[in-house]
Design a protein around this motif. Structure first.
Motif, PDB file in Angstrom:
ATOM      1  N   PHE A  15       0.844  -1.192   0.000  1.00  0.00           N
ATOM      2  CA  PHE A  15       0.000   0.000   0.000  1.00  0.00           C
ATOM      3  C   PHE A  15       0.888   1.254   0.000  1.00  0.00           C
ATOM      4  O   PHE A  15       0.632   2.208  -0.742  1.00  0.00           O
ATOM      5  N   ALA A  16       1.935   1.243   0.837  1.00  0.00           N
ATOM      6  CA  ALA A  16       2.863   2.377   0.878  1.00  0.00           C
ATOM      7  C   ALA A  16       3.594   2.515  -0.452  1.00  0.00           C
ATOM      8  O   ALA A  16       3.809   3.627  -0.954  1.00  0.00           O
ATOM      9  N   PHE A  17       3.950   1.377  -1.042  1.00  0.00           N
ATOM     10  CA  PHE A  17       4.614   1.382  -2.337  1.00  0.00           C
ATOM     11  C   PHE A  17       3.729   2.025  -3.399  1.00  0.00           C
ATOM     12  O   PHE A  17       4.209   2.774  -4.252  1.00  0.00           O
ATOM     13  N   ASN A  18       2.435   1.753  -3.341  1.00  0.00           N
ATOM     14  CA  ASN A  18       1.526   2.320  -4.331  1.00  0.00           C
ATOM     15  C   ASN A  18       1.426   3.837  -4.225  1.00  0.00           C
ATOM     16  O   ASN A  18       1.289   4.522  -5.232  1.00  0.00           O
ATOM     17  N   LEU A  19       1.487   4.347  -3.000  1.00  0.00           N
ATOM     18  CA  LEU A  19       1.486   5.797  -2.833  1.00  0.00           C
ATOM     19  C   LEU A  19       2.730   6.399  -3.488  1.00  0.00           C
ATOM     20  O   LEU A  19       2.664   7.424  -4.175  1.00  0.00           O
ATOM     21  N   PHE A  20       3.861   5.743  -3.269  1.00  0.00           N
ATOM     22  CA  PHE A  20       5.098   6.184  -3.909  1.00  0.00           C
ATOM     23  C   PHE A  20       5.002   6.009  -5.415  1.00  0.00           C
ATOM     24  O   PHE A  20       5.516   6.836  -6.191  1.00  0.00           O
ATOM     25  N   PHE A  21       4.340   4.934  -5.826  1.00  0.00           N
ATOM     26  CA  PHE A  21       4.157   4.640  -7.249  1.00  0.00           C
ATOM     27  C   PHE A  21       3.384   5.763  -7.931  1.00  0.00           C
ATOM     28  O   PHE A  21       3.696   6.168  -9.050  1.00  0.00           O
ATOM     29  N   VAL A  22       2.368   6.295  -7.250  1.00  0.00           N
ATOM     30  CA  VAL A  22       1.592   7.408  -7.798  1.00  0.00           C
ATOM     31  C   VAL A  22       2.484   8.638  -7.971  1.00  0.00           C
ATOM     32  O   VAL A  22       2.398   9.359  -8.979  1.00  0.00           O
ATOM     33  N   ILE A  23       3.358   8.867  -7.004  1.00  0.00           N
ATOM     34  CA  ILE A  23       4.284  10.005  -7.096  1.00  0.00           C
ATOM     35  C   ILE A  23       5.206   9.848  -8.306  1.00  0.00           C
ATOM     36  O   ILE A  23       5.452  10.803  -9.053  1.00  0.00           O
ATOM     37  N   THR A  24       5.718   8.629  -8.527  1.00  0.00           N
ATOM     38  CA  THR A  24       6.578   8.397  -9.685  1.00  0.00           C
ATOM     39  C   THR A  24       5.803   8.598 -10.980  1.00  0.00           C
ATOM     40  O   THR A  24       6.373   9.042 -11.985  1.00  0.00           O
ATOM     41  N   GLY A  25       4.498   8.270 -10.965  1.00  0.00           N
ATOM     42  CA  GLY A  25       3.670   8.505 -12.137  1.00  0.00           C
ATOM     43  C   GLY A  25       3.571   9.987 -12.457  1.00  0.00           C
ATOM     44  O   GLY A  25       3.636  10.395 -13.627  1.00  0.00           O
ATOM     45  N   ILE A  26       3.422  10.799 -11.405  1.00  0.00           N
ATOM     46  CA  ILE A  26       3.358  12.255 -11.593  1.00  0.00           C
ATOM     47  C   ILE A  26       4.683  12.774 -12.143  1.00  0.00           C
ATOM     48  O   ILE A  26       4.706  13.614 -13.062  1.00  0.00           O
ATOM     49  N   VAL A  27       5.786  12.260 -11.588  1.00  0.00           N
ATOM     50  CA  VAL A  27       7.112  12.665 -12.066  1.00  0.00           C
ATOM     51  C   VAL A  27       7.298  12.266 -13.522  1.00  0.00           C
ATOM     52  O   VAL A  27       7.775  13.055 -14.353  1.00  0.00           O
ATOM     53  N   LEU A  28       6.912  11.041 -13.849  1.00  0.00           N
ATOM     54  CA  LEU A  28       7.030  10.535 -15.216  1.00  0.00           C
ATOM     55  C   LEU A  28       6.206  11.373 -16.181  1.00  0.00           C
ATOM     56  O   LEU A  28       6.666  11.737 -17.266  1.00  0.00           O
ATOM     57  N   LEU A  29       4.983  11.688 -15.774  1.00  0.00           N
ATOM     58  CA  LEU A  29       4.095  12.504 -16.592  1.00  0.00           C
ATOM     59  C   LEU A  29       4.701  13.883 -16.814  1.00  0.00           C
ATOM     60  O   LEU A  29       4.697  14.414 -17.945  1.00  0.00           O
ATOM     61  N   SER A  30       5.247  14.472 -15.757  1.00  0.00           N
ATOM     62  CA  SER A  30       5.833  15.812 -15.848  1.00  0.00           C
ATOM     63  C   SER A  30       7.053  15.831 -16.759  1.00  0.00           C
ATOM     64  O   SER A  30       7.189  16.712 -17.614  1.00  0.00           O
ATOM     65  N   ILE A  31       7.940  14.850 -16.572  1.00  0.00           N
ATOM     66  CA  ILE A  31       9.144  14.782 -17.404  1.00  0.00           C
ATOM     67  C   ILE A  31       8.783  14.581 -18.870  1.00  0.00           C
ATOM     68  O   ILE A  31       9.361  15.219 -19.762  1.00  0.00           O
ATOM     69  N   GLY A  32       7.798  13.710 -19.116  1.00  0.00           N
ATOM     70  CA  GLY A  32       7.356  13.475 -20.485  1.00  0.00           C
ATOM     71  C   GLY A  32       6.826  14.736 -21.136  1.00  0.00           C
ATOM     72  O   GLY A  32       7.152  15.049 -22.287  1.00  0.00           O
ATOM     73  N   LEU A  33       6.014  15.500 -20.397  1.00  0.00           N
ATOM     74  CA  LEU A  33       5.448  16.739 -20.937  1.00  0.00           C
ATOM     75  C   LEU A  33       6.533  17.779 -21.185  1.00  0.00           C
ATOM     76  O   LEU A  33       6.510  18.483 -22.205  1.00  0.00           O
ATOM     77  N   ILE A  34       7.481  17.895 -20.247  1.00  0.00           N
ATOM     78  CA  ILE A  34       8.550  18.890 -20.389  1.00  0.00           C
ATOM     79  C   ILE A  34       9.432  18.572 -21.596  1.00  0.00           C
ATOM     80  O   ILE A  34       9.712  19.448 -22.427  1.00  0.00           O
ATOM     81  N   ILE A  35       9.868  17.315 -21.705  1.00  0.00           N
ATOM     82  CA  ILE A  35      10.730  16.938 -22.821  1.00  0.00           C
ATOM     83  C   ILE A  35       9.988  17.022 -24.144  1.00  0.00           C
ATOM     84  O   ILE A  35      10.543  17.454 -25.156  1.00  0.00           O
ATOM     85  N   HIS A  36       8.711  16.624 -24.137  1.00  0.00           N
ATOM     86  CA  HIS A  36       7.903  16.731 -25.360  1.00  0.00           C
ATOM     87  C   HIS A  36       7.816  18.190 -25.805  1.00  0.00           C
ATOM     88  O   HIS A  36       7.934  18.499 -26.993  1.00  0.00           O
ATOM     89  N   GLY A  37       7.607  19.094 -24.831  1.00  0.00           N
ATOM     90  CA  GLY A  37       7.533  20.510 -25.157  1.00  0.00           C
ATOM     91  C   GLY A  37       8.838  21.031 -25.732  1.00  0.00           C
ATOM     92  O   GLY A  37       8.837  21.817 -26.692  1.00  0.00           O
ATOM     93  N   MET A  38       9.966  20.588 -25.171  1.00  0.00           N
ATOM     94  CA  MET A  38      11.274  21.020 -25.670  1.00  0.00           C
ATOM     95  C   MET A  38      11.528  20.503 -27.078  1.00  0.00           C
ATOM     96  O   MET A  38      12.003  21.243 -27.943  1.00  0.00           O
ATOM     97  N   PHE A  39      11.218  19.221 -27.314  1.00  0.00           N
ATOM     98  CA  PHE A  39      11.423  18.652 -28.633  1.00  0.00           C
ATOM     99  C   PHE A  39      10.452  19.241 -29.660  1.00  0.00           C
ATOM    100  O   PHE A  39      10.811  19.462 -30.808  1.00  0.00           O
ATOM    101  N   TYR A  40       9.207  19.491 -29.221  1.00  0.00           N
ATOM    102  CA  TYR A  40       8.201  20.010 -30.145  1.00  0.00           C
ATOM    103  C   TYR A  40       8.599  21.391 -30.665  1.00  0.00           C
ATOM    104  O   TYR A  40       8.328  21.731 -31.809  1.00  0.00           O
ATOM    105  N   LYS A  41       9.265  22.167 -29.804  1.00  0.00           N
ATOM    106  CA  LYS A  41       9.701  23.504 -30.192  1.00  0.00           C
ATOM    107  C   LYS A  41      10.651  23.449 -31.379  1.00  0.00           C
ATOM    108  O   LYS A  41      10.696  24.365 -32.204  1.00  0.00           O
TER     109      LYS A  41
END
Length: 240
Positions: A15-41
Motif C-alpha cells: 500500500f505504501a509502495f503504491n502511494l510512492f508509485f503514484v508520485i513516480t507517475g506524476i514525475v514521469l508525466l511531468s518529465i514526459g510533458l517537459i521533454i515533449h515541449g522542448m522537442f516540439y519547439k
C-alpha cells in the motif's frame, strides 16, 4: 482466516509502495510533458520518433494512476483477483518502460545525423517560410550558433541567401531576417547549430533512459510484492 504476520506486513508495504508509485507517475508525466515541449519547439529538426518517446512517458504516467488504484484496493481488500490484475499491469508497464528507455538510447545515436539532414533541408526555405524563419532564428539565438556546421552554410545553399540571418550575430539579438550580419561581424556566432542541438537532444534522451531504468527497478519491487501477496492470499483461501 486472517493472513499471517509476514503477508500482512507485505500488504501494508505494498500500500505504501503504491502511494510512492503514484508520485513516480506524476514525475514521469511531468518529465514526459517537459521533454515533449522542448522537442516540439524544434520539431523541424527531428523526426517523429523523437516526439513519440516523451509521448510514451506521458501515456505511461497517466496509466500508472489506474494501476495504482488496483494495487491499493487489492492490498487493502486482500483481493486475489485485483492483486493479480495489478501485477499483470505492472509487467506491461515494465515492458513499456524498457521500450521507452531503449528508444531513448537509440535516439541518442541518431540525433546528430537526423538534425543535420533536417537543418540542411530547412535552411533553403528560410526566406520562403515565416515558420521556418521563426524556428531558425529561435534556434540560433537560443544556442548562440549559426548555420548547420558553421555560418558559411548560409552562403552555400542551392538557393543562396543574400546574406546571413541577423539572428547569427550577438549585436542583433531579437532581430529577424537578412541584414548586416556577415562572416566578418565581430558578434557572429561561430559555432554550428547541429552539434549544439545534438548535444541538447542527447542530454534529454539520456534523461528518458535514466527515468526508464529507475522506474524499471521500482516496477520490479512492485511485481515481487504483488506476487508474494497474491500467493499469500491464495494460500489463505486454500486453508480455510
Amino acid at each position: 482466516m486472517q493472513l499471517s504476520l509476514a503477508p500482512k506486513t507485505i500488504k501494508y508495504l505494498m500500500f505504501a509502495f503504491n502511494l510512492f508509485f503514484v508520485i513516480t507517475g506524476i514525475v514521469l508525466l511531468s518529465i514526459g510533458l517537459i521533454i515533449h515541449g522542448m522537442f516540439y519547439k524544434y520539431q523541424h529538426f527531428l523526426d517523429n520518433s523523437f516526439l513519440s518517446v516523451p509521448s510514451l512517458l506521458v501515456a505511461i504516467g497517466s496509466i500508472i494512476f489506474i494501476i495504482a488504484f488496483f494495487g491499493c484496493c487489492g492490498a487493502i481488500r486482500e483481493s486475489h483477483c485485483m492483486i493479480v490484475t495489478f501485477c499483470t499491469l505492472l509487467v506491461a508497464i515494465f515492458i513499456l518502460e524498457l521500450i521507452g528507455g531503449t528508444m531513448g538510447y537509440v535516439m541518442r545515436s541518431r540525433v546528430a545525423k537526423v538534425a543535420q539532414d533536417k537543418m540542411f533541408e530547412t535552411m533553403s526555405k528560410y526566406n520562403d517560410s515565416e515558420e521556418i524563419q521563426f524556428v531558425w532564428d529561435n534556434l540560433q539565438r537560443d544556442f548562440d550558433c549559426c548555420g548547420t556546421n558553421n555560418a558559411s552554410d548560409w552562403l552555400k545553399l542551392d538557393k543562396p541567401l543574400p546574406g546571413i540571418p541577423m539572428s547569427c550575430c550577438y549585436a542583433t539579438v531579437g532581430a529577424v531576417g537578412i541584414s548586416n550580419c556577415t562572416l566578418e561581424s565581430t558578434g557572429l556566432h561561430h559555432k554550428g547549430c547541429m552539434q549544439e542541438f545534438a548535444d541538447f537532444a542527447k542530454k534529454h534522451a539520456a534523461k528518458i533512459v535514466g527515468v526508464g531504468l529507475t522506474l524499471g527497478v521500482i516496477q520490479l519491487i512492485g511485481i515481487f510484492l504483488s506476487s508474494y501477496l497474491a500467493k499469500s492470499i491464495r494460500n489463505s483461501y486454500e486453508t480455510m
